[in-house]
Design an enzyme around this catalytic site. Sequence first.
Site, PDB file in Angstrom:
ATOM      1  CG  ASP A  12      -1.856   1.142   1.314  1.00  0.00           C
ATOM      2  OD1 ASP A  12      -1.786   2.034   0.448  1.00  0.00           O
ATOM      3  OD2 ASP A  12      -2.692   1.169   2.237  1.00  0.00           O
ATOM      4  CG  ASP A 109      -3.641   3.718  -2.817  1.00  0.00           C
ATOM      5  OD1 ASP A 109      -4.425   2.759  -2.994  1.00  0.00           O
ATOM      6  OD2 ASP A 109      -3.809   4.576  -1.928  1.00  0.00           O
ATOM      7  CD  GLU A 110      -5.226  -0.874  -0.956  1.00  0.00           C
ATOM      8  OE1 GLU A 110      -4.733  -1.509  -0.001  1.00  0.00           O
ATOM      9  OE2 GLU A 110      -6.262  -0.193  -0.844  1.00  0.00           O
TER      10      GLU A 110
END
Length: 400
Positions: A12, A109-110
């Site tokens: 993350d 974002d992850e």
Amino acid sequence: MVSSDCSILLCDANSFFASVHQALDPGLRGRPVIVAGREATRHGIVLAASYEAKLGYGIKTGMTVREARGLCPHGVFIPPRHDLYIEFSTRILRIMRDFTPLVEPFSIDEAWLDVRGCRDLHGSPLTVARRLKQRIREEVGITTSVGLGPSKLLAKMAAEMQKPDGLTVLDYADVPGKMWPLPVRELFGIGPRMEAHLAKLGIHTIGELAGFPVEVLIKRFGVVGRILHQCARGIDYSPVDPHSLDTVKSIGHQITLPRDYRGYEEIEVVLLELAELVARRVRLGGYLGRTVAISLKDPEFHWLGRSRTLPHYTDTAGDIYAAARHLLHRHWPEWRAVRLVGVSLAGLVPATVRQEDLFGRVERQARLDRACDQLKNRYGERVIHRAVSLTGAGVLYGGS
């Protein structure tokens, strides 16, 4: 439970939007960075904030710029640059795939990684996690929190336990001590509505959910009740699927606007930008689609979703935008403010079904789209875009 090999990672990127700007401008490191709409408008809202802003000043996503400036008068307020966020996300995914092909993106974002087959090449899962964090930090300039577990669920829970720049292992044996004391809302997949339903049953912690009679949960929530009970005990059998996007029924994108947009003219700019982005993603996936859908949300969080099926399959922004614009004018009053806009294309089929029209219009447009795609692949998303994106209503390329 039996101990296991914690070979599933969830990586993350910390405070992603704000971290991108700090990576591009080292002078912003250590300062409270707030990604938000224009400071001059009282309707601007906070889209993201660095940890310096979150922890030092209590800045939260969704608050108005006026509120944020009151809490953090010396903060660095930056307009959103969604094209940059997509570019940085792509760079991070490339690094992940250097370690394993088993990468499943979860959001911009992850992503999850399955590294069980990488020991001979890259070392233990813990070694992979450390090297992954190091490469992203050195090559992209962003810190990450990585969770390791025997399943996607436990890896996700582990990643949430230490932010920013964390590295946490959560095995089955750790569940009673580390997971069960947490509020039930922190269990992956539980939102405010489910939290309220569980509270009515006297369930406030993950441990209370794990110990609750599963029969009662099933009677109350159906099959979801059994899944909740399993998750509270750390049980999750879903594999890391690098092809999860291959079977999607639609491709879309939505954006929370930096301020309230009023009037069709402003909203149409965002629809056009989203149509361009969706069309590009559809082409990259090798698809065509027929059903265009829009989603709109006003400042009071009232939501509208409408769709329109085209007479032909398409992967062009013009077709998607025309349908989206039609839906906007038909179903959304011009006086009503908009805070979130989404566009998607569904009814996807392989691009091999494309049919030529009598005058070669489809093939001419396809050649133009391919040329633009090649430019963006080589030089980045900003190398070519609509001029209207540079107006005050543009959001993807810094117009706002």
